[in-house]
Design a protein around this motif. Structure first.
Motif, PDB file in Angstrom:
ATOM      1  N   MET A 186      10.210   5.561   5.962  1.00  0.00           N
ATOM      2  CA  MET A 186       9.063   6.476   5.966  1.00  0.00           C
ATOM      3  C   MET A 186       9.589   7.904   5.909  1.00  0.00           C
ATOM      4  O   MET A 186      10.255   8.365   6.833  1.00  0.00           O
ATOM      5  CB  MET A 186       8.209   6.277   7.218  1.00  0.00           C
ATOM      6  CG  MET A 186       7.593   4.882   7.309  1.00  0.00           C
ATOM      7  SD  MET A 186       6.545   4.467   5.885  1.00  0.00           S
ATOM      8  CE  MET A 186       5.196   5.599   6.149  1.00  0.00           C
ATOM      9  N   ILE A 232      -1.555   6.824   3.385  1.00  0.00           N
ATOM     10  CA  ILE A 232      -2.352   6.004   2.482  1.00  0.00           C
ATOM     11  C   ILE A 232      -3.658   6.741   2.228  1.00  0.00           C
ATOM     12  O   ILE A 232      -4.308   7.189   3.176  1.00  0.00           O
ATOM     13  CB  ILE A 232      -2.619   4.624   3.100  1.00  0.00           C
ATOM     14  CG1 ILE A 232      -1.292   3.899   3.339  1.00  0.00           C
ATOM     15  CG2 ILE A 232      -3.532   3.790   2.216  1.00  0.00           C
ATOM     16  CD1 ILE A 232      -1.435   2.626   4.138  1.00  0.00           C
ATOM     17  N   SER A 254       3.501   7.921  -2.595  1.00  0.00           N
ATOM     18  CA  SER A 254       2.904   8.405  -1.356  1.00  0.00           C
ATOM     19  C   SER A 254       3.702   9.536  -0.732  1.00  0.00           C
ATOM     20  O   SER A 254       3.230  10.177   0.207  1.00  0.00           O
ATOM     21  CB  SER A 254       2.795   7.264  -0.337  1.00  0.00           C
ATOM     22  OG  SER A 254       2.136   6.139  -0.891  1.00  0.00           O
ATOM     23  N   GLU A 305       0.823  -1.213   0.000  1.00  0.00           N
ATOM     24  CA  GLU A 305       0.000   0.000   0.000  1.00  0.00           C
ATOM     25  C   GLU A 305       0.856   1.262   0.000  1.00  0.00           C
ATOM     26  O   GLU A 305       0.367   2.355  -0.282  1.00  0.00           O
ATOM     27  CB  GLU A 305      -0.946   0.006   1.199  1.00  0.00           C
ATOM     28  CG  GLU A 305      -0.285   0.110   2.559  1.00  0.00           C
ATOM     29  CD  GLU A 305       0.155  -1.254   3.121  1.00  0.00           C
ATOM     30  OE1 GLU A 305       0.445  -1.325   4.329  1.00  0.00           O
ATOM     31  OE2 GLU A 305       0.194  -2.229   2.338  1.00  0.00           O
ATOM     32  N   TRP A 306       2.152   1.113   0.343  1.00  0.00           N
ATOM     33  CA  TRP A 306       3.074   2.254   0.348  1.00  0.00           C
ATOM     34  C   TRP A 306       3.993   2.189  -0.872  1.00  0.00           C
ATOM     35  O   TRP A 306       4.624   1.169  -1.126  1.00  0.00           O
ATOM     36  CB  TRP A 306       3.952   2.258   1.602  1.00  0.00           C
ATOM     37  CG  TRP A 306       3.223   2.627   2.859  1.00  0.00           C
ATOM     38  CD1 TRP A 306       2.755   1.779   3.808  1.00  0.00           C
ATOM     39  CD2 TRP A 306       2.889   3.944   3.295  1.00  0.00           C
ATOM     40  NE1 TRP A 306       2.148   2.479   4.821  1.00  0.00           N
ATOM     41  CE2 TRP A 306       2.226   3.827   4.536  1.00  0.00           C
ATOM     42  CE3 TRP A 306       3.096   5.220   2.775  1.00  0.00           C
ATOM     43  CZ2 TRP A 306       1.755   4.922   5.247  1.00  0.00           C
ATOM     44  CZ3 TRP A 306       2.635   6.319   3.477  1.00  0.00           C
ATOM     45  CH2 TRP A 306       1.972   6.158   4.699  1.00  0.00           C
ATOM     46  N   THR A 307       4.055   3.261  -1.629  1.00  0.00           N
ATOM     47  CA  THR A 307       4.997   3.385  -2.742  1.00  0.00           C
ATOM     48  C   THR A 307       5.617   4.776  -2.687  1.00  0.00           C
ATOM     49  O   THR A 307       5.220   5.619  -1.867  1.00  0.00           O
ATOM     50  CB  THR A 307       4.307   3.193  -4.104  1.00  0.00           C
ATOM     51  OG1 THR A 307       3.414   4.305  -4.335  1.00  0.00           O
ATOM     52  CG2 THR A 307       3.523   1.889  -4.161  1.00  0.00           C
TER      53      THR A 307
END
Length: 1166
Positions: free
Chosen positions: A963, A988, A925, A920-922
């Protein structure tokens, strides 16, 4: 590392390094009364600002053991800066000291116990750091003795009077040969093998593995008329080796390298034809082979005299191959003066070096030759002319008699007329018409002008200080206004390019300047020089450092009135990239990196990556290449006011590109990648050209693609549900000429031109198809250029999720109402079915769509597609065919690596490997600018010797993705017109109403109404930090100011939450225009916050804990209180030294930045 021993037998392991600003307090502590008597009373910071070289000795505990400062003129005022040579020639006429080979010690301090060994270590380090240095002088009062340390390295030569006082001063000298070995040069013999082999094995074992254990003995034994081996020895031991060969493939060199600045390595001939043929034509029977250096160690060489040919021609790195010259004359060959008599008549010495080989000290005196774009050689070529060995170069102020020499030097240059005009002003009045001082300096060798430079006083220094981070390199307060100079022209014969820093150092000394600045203005679209700002190209650019621009506060000038900054600070003038040098940098080496770094894609990630590399002041990247369809962005192509077809992510704008001047450092290849040959390590372009690489960076991102109609026949009344399976096909047919997929400014310019020529004055319709924010910015642009709203049809396909592009109901409603007010037709849940009813699609005359109910058809003359971005097919095919792992996107790890160690990728093109369980994280984001910076940071560990080696994380931590914390931004002008900005933390995507419903959401502060055009929303999270900012206004607003609010604590914003709850804030736009907010918008406010954090985290007194430790104890309930923790902390802060320290830090911040923040009062002005 060196071990020193005190007279008491104590040992310390020490090392020498360049002095840093934080060493000042320790250096002061080492000053004794004897030091002041010897050197005078000295301001250490001021001395370090003036020093050409400052060395500090540290032990293993990083404690300072000794320090010495060296300048290029004597102390104690025994002469002026520009005329000390005449004074020293009177003392000893046999002294061969020149500004090139001489420095003066202005300060030496040390720990008394280790002073002798520290002094010797510093002197050895200085001679090693400056190969041209032969003498270090020391001037002290005649009645003073040197002391136990300095007497071991200096010897007296005479006395001189002082200009200011009646006292005499003694001069002492420290010659090089007392501390560095004098090397003896001779032809190599086979018996030298045993001395030389350890040197080879220490650097590389591949030669022995390839040619056998005795390859060196065989090489020495094979000497003949065309191959020579030379060694240098110290005390009978061979310590260096050089093998030279006079057989060189001249034709290959002409094909692969731009040898124009050196006349093709040939002697000038009347029949030479320059720049007319594509292929070089060298008559092989007349070519004398050029001496090629194969292996070498640096040696000291003696100079010789000869006539210097005028070889200077203008050279500029271009990615398109220049026409190659024809040289019918015989080629010259070269020799260093250490070579055998058989090679003494040679003129040039060349050496080829693999790209990944670190630049060693020998080739730092060579000139790197620019390769052509089709070069087939994997090495860099370096050239040295024998005249470069001459040490008799003299820098002086120009005279009227130098005119012919200067004209001969610059006759082939662009803007040579500008140089002559400035030279004429210097000769006539030494000033411009406005009174600005002009100075012209020439470099002279054997009575021939080989260089010229024209400088002026820098009259715009206030603007430079306020707009560029020059204080990264100097302490501004320690430099007088007249000590700043502005380089307008700098020309130096390529033969003497290695003297560029010396030329600059002499300009500073002779002009009594401390700093020099050189601006580069962006070129116009047609490539012509912009006047009146154009400066001549400077060959000194590599020896200057790029200065980062500063983010500027957008001031409400009317509201501030007399408290606004001065016009010198707030004025608006053409943006330029700034380069700088100063006395401290003159002897500071740069690390040269020849590795071929190729970036594919001029996306924000790629630009941020290149920006980070280019702005490393101590690194020089020679082989940065950008492959892009339209070259570098930032050409300011659209002139539609604030309107842009595409929304902005506020990473870079046209002014940012002008401030970077990437074109000065990056080779740009205009083309499209269609393949990657990983084995041969080159990129294949659409024009069948290849671009070789050592490190490949893929930042192509995602683009809008040509939409593929489903082909559904609307006469059959099909719905979306019935054709849903066919939506993901790729369009392969004829691309209509009136179909526009806009991905960059070049695409927008093409569309704008087409619209003005073919559409604006007609009556046809335009269809805007898509669901991204770009549909709204494009509609507003169309309305702005004069297209009526009733001709615009907005068709929105079904969303892939329940999150809209704006994700704010109030803003969306305001925009929808504005569209309806402008008579724009809106269709929702519509899927493109056919163009021209399935007939030939070029041009598009109508488009059919299916919906959830009834299909429809629209007649149109133009079609804009903004439906879903994806990886370009040719890019995907290039990645897939080269066997890079691709799973919907290019797969990378947490350090940006693909499955090929030499290929990295970043941005929306990529996704994290499935082993991280974070699909869900790319990179989509996060902030593209931050991603590019982090990508560069991982690369710099390979090249930057000042960085600590990267430690591999433990296996369990390697499963965590990084992150990034930078804000994700978007904005533009929406229909209304409304100026829109949205700033949010990386997250997200989640519907706004779902976010608000969360228990830990925090507080949202909203003023104004979206439909009235004064909407301002701030979301403060549960930690009272600003997490989201949304602005929608009918009037333009300072977006960069509001972006600076992200991540600030609400109490920093003048107690934002409490004031809002008390009803004191009714308009956030007005609130943030108040004078108090200017300090928060300042670019150095983040530095103030870090400084305050360090104060609160420090332990000021032994018996008292720091505020940070106390807060942790309260959280962990280690302290029993009878009052609220917050009140207890406030009381502790008020009663201890922390309050005074914090107040002092804030006042210092306001005072130091008063040119930006004059609206604040501080002690002393009231």
């Amino acid at each position: 590392m060196t071990t020193i021993i005190s007279p008491r037998g104590r040992k310390e392991v020490v090392h020498c390094r360049r002095t840093e600003s934080q060493d000042v307090y320790c250096i002061k502590s080492l000053i004794r009364k004897f030091t002041e008597n010897l050197f005078g009373r000295i301001n250490i910071i001021y001395l370090l600002e003036k020093a050409n070289l400052a060395i500090t000795v540290c032990n293993e505990r990083d404690e300072i053991m000794a320090h010495a400062s060296f300048l290029d003129y004597p102390n104690w005022n025994i002469s002026t800066e520009d005329d000390w040579i005449s004074v020293f020639s009177e003392v000893d006429s046999e002294l061969q000291c020149t500004p090139l080979n001489t420095l003066f010690m202005h300060l030496f301090v040390s720990v008394e116990e280790y002073s002798i060994d520290c002094c010797k270590e510093i002197i050895r380090t200085v001679f090693k750091a400056v190969p041209e240095l032969h003498f270090i002088f020391l001037v002290i009062p005649a009645y003073m003795s040197l002391g136990s340390a300095l007497v071991t390295v200096f010897e007296p030569i005479g006395t001189v009077p002082c200009l200011s006082f009646e006292d005499d001063y003694s001069i002492y000298i420290c010659p090089r040969h007392h501390h560095c070995p004098q090397l003896f040069i001779r032809i190599a013999r086979v018996e030298d093998h045993d001395d030389l082999m350890p040197i080879f094995m220490r650097h590389d074992t591949s030669l022995r593995e390839t040619y056998g254990e005795y390859f060196l003995a065989e090489l020495i034994d094979a000497q003949d008329e065309e191959n020579y081996s030379v060694i240098c020895e110290d005390k009978g031991i061979a310590v260096g080796f050089m093998s030279v060969c006079s057989q060189v493939n001249m034709e290959l060199l002409h094909e692969c390298f731009d040898l124009g600045p050196f006349h093709g390595l040939c002697k000038p001939h009347p029949d030479d034809i320059l720049g007319t043929e594509k292929e070089p034509s060298v008559q092989s029977e007349e070519v004398e082979k050029i001496l090629s250096v194969q292996m070498s160690q640096r040696t000291e060489v003696s100079s010789f005299k000869e006539d210097i040919p005028s070889l200077f021609t203008e050279s500029k790195e271009e990615i398109i191959q220049e026409h190659l010259p024809i040289y019918p004359s015989s080629a010259s060959s070269s020799s260093l003066s250490i070579q055998p008599e058989e090679l003494i008549h040679k003129d040039f010495c060349v050496i080829s070096v693999p790209h990944l080989t670190p630049e060693f000290i020998l080739i730092q005196n060579f000139i790197r030759i620019v390769p052509f774009n089709n070069s087939i050689l994997d090495n860099d070529l370096y050239v040295f002319h024998r005249a470069g060995l001459l040490k008799s170069i003299n820098i002086r102020l120009a005279t009227t008699n130098d005119l012919s020499g200067i004209e001969n030097l610059i006759k082939t240059l662009n803007l040579n007329q500008s140089i002559l005009e400035d030279y004429a002003k210097y000769n006539m009045a030494r000033r411009d018409r406005d009174g600005t001082k002009v100075q012209t300096f020439v470099a002279e060798v054997l009575n021939q002008i080989v260089g010229v430079s024209i400088i002026r006083d820098e009259m715009d220094i206030e603007y430079i200080r306020s707009h560029y981070n020059i204080e990264d390199f100097i302490y501004y307060a320690h430099h007088q206004r007249e000590e700043h100079g502005h380089i307008h022209h700098f020309v130096l014969n390529p033969i003497f390019q290695h003297y560029t820093k010396y030329f600059l150092k002499e300009i500073l000394r002779l002009s009594f300047k401390n700093c020099l600045y050189y601006p580069i203005y962006p070129q116009s679209r047609d490539g012509k020089f912009q006047n009146p700002y154009a400066h001549s190209l400077t060959s000194a650019l590599h020896y200057l450092v790029p200065v980062r621009p500063r983010r500027q506060i957008v001031y409400p000038l009317e509201e501030l009135g007399i408290n606004a900054p001065s016009k010198e600070v707030s004025k608006d003038q053409p943006a330029y990239a700034l380069y700088h040098t100063n006395r401290k940098l003159m002897l500071e080496p740069k690390v040269t990196i020849n590795a071929r770094i190729v970036v594919v894609g001029a996306s924000n990630v790629g630009i941020s990556f290149l920006e980070t590399l280019v702005f490393c002041p101590h690194l020089k990247f020679n082989n940065l290449t950008l492959i892009s369809i339209h070259g570098l962005p930032g050409k300011n192509l659209l002139h539609t006011g604030l309107r842009k077809f595409l929304a902005s992510d506020h990473c870079f704008n046209d002014k940012d590109y002008a401030l970077m001047s990437l074109c000065s450092w990056v080779n740009v290849v205009v083309g499209k990648m269609i393949g990657i040959n990983r084995a041969a390590k080159h990129v294949i372009l659409s024009n069948e050209k290849i671009v070789p690489y050592d490190h490949l960076i893929l930042c192509t991102g995602q683009q809008y693609q040509v939409p593929c109609p489903t082909g559904a026949d609307i006469t059959k009344l099909l719905t979306n549900r019935e054709i849903q399976e066919e939506r993901k096909q790729r369009y392969t047919g004829k691309i209509p000429s009136n179909l526009f997929t806009l991905n960059d400014e070049e695409d927008c310019l093409k569309a704008l031109k087409w619209l003005k020529e073919n559409f604006v004055s007609s009556e046809g319709n335009v269809i805007i198809y898509g669901n991204t924010i770009d549909i709204y910015t494009t509609i507003e642009t169309l309305l702005y250029i004069g297209i009526n709203g009733n001709r615009i049809h907005l068709v929105q396909p079904p969303l892939n999720s329940n999150i809209t592009c704006i994700n704010n109901f109030a803003v969306e409603n305001a925009v929808q109402d504005a569209l309806l007010y402008s008579d724009v037709s809106i269709y929702r849940e519509a899927i493109l079915a056919q163009w021209n009813d399935g007939e030939y699609p070029d041009p598009i005359t109508c488009a059919s769509f299916t919906t959830t109910t009834k299909p429809f058809k629209i007649q149109c003359d133009a079609f804009f597609n903004f439906h879903e971005k994806n990886v370009d097919y040719e890019t995907f095919k290039a990645l897939n065919d080269s066997c890079l792992v691709y799973d919907g996107r290019l797969v990378i790890d947490t350090t940006f690596h693909t499955n090929d160690i030499t290929i990295r990728a970043a941005g929306p093109l990529t996704k994290f490997s499935n082993r991280y369980y974070a699909n869900e994280w790319t990179h989509s984001s996060f902030s593209s600018k931050e991603i590019g910076f982090q990508l560069a940071a991982t690369m710099l560990t390979l090249f930057d010797p000042t960085l600590e080696p990267v430690i591999e994380p433990p296996g369990d931590l390697d499963r965590l993705i990084p992150m990034y914390k930078g804000a994700k931004m978007k904005g533009g002008v929406l229909p209304g017109p409304f100026h829109y900005l949205h700033v949010a933390k990386p997250m997200i995507p989640t519907p706004l109403d779902v976010q608000i419903s969360q228990g830990d959401f925090g507080l949202q502060i909203i003023t104004g109404k979206a439909k009235k055009g004064n909407y301002f929303r701030i979301h403060v999270n549960k930690y009272q930090m600003v997490e989201t900012i949304t602005c929608l206004s009918s009037n333009p607003f300072p977006a960069s100011n509001y972006i600076a609010l992200f991540g600030q604590h609400e109490q920093v914003l003048n107690n934002l939450c409490s004031r809002y709850s008390e009803g004191l804030i009714t308009d956030l736009y007005s609130f943030f225009q108040e004078p108090w907010a200017m300090a928060i918008f300042h670019d150095r406010f983040i530095d103030l916050k870090k400084e305050l954090r360090e104060i609160l985290a420090s332990k000021e007194e032994e018996e008292l804990p720091s505020i940070e430790i106390l807060a942790r104890q309260l959280v962990d309930e280690e302290i029993n209180l009878c009052e609220k923790p917050k009140k207890y902390l406030q009381k502790f802060f008020q009663e201890t030294i922390f309050k005074a320290e914090v107040e002092k830090s804030i006042l210092d911040y306001l005072h130091y930045n008063k040119y930006h923040l004059p609206m604040y009062a501080w002690p002393g002005i009231i």
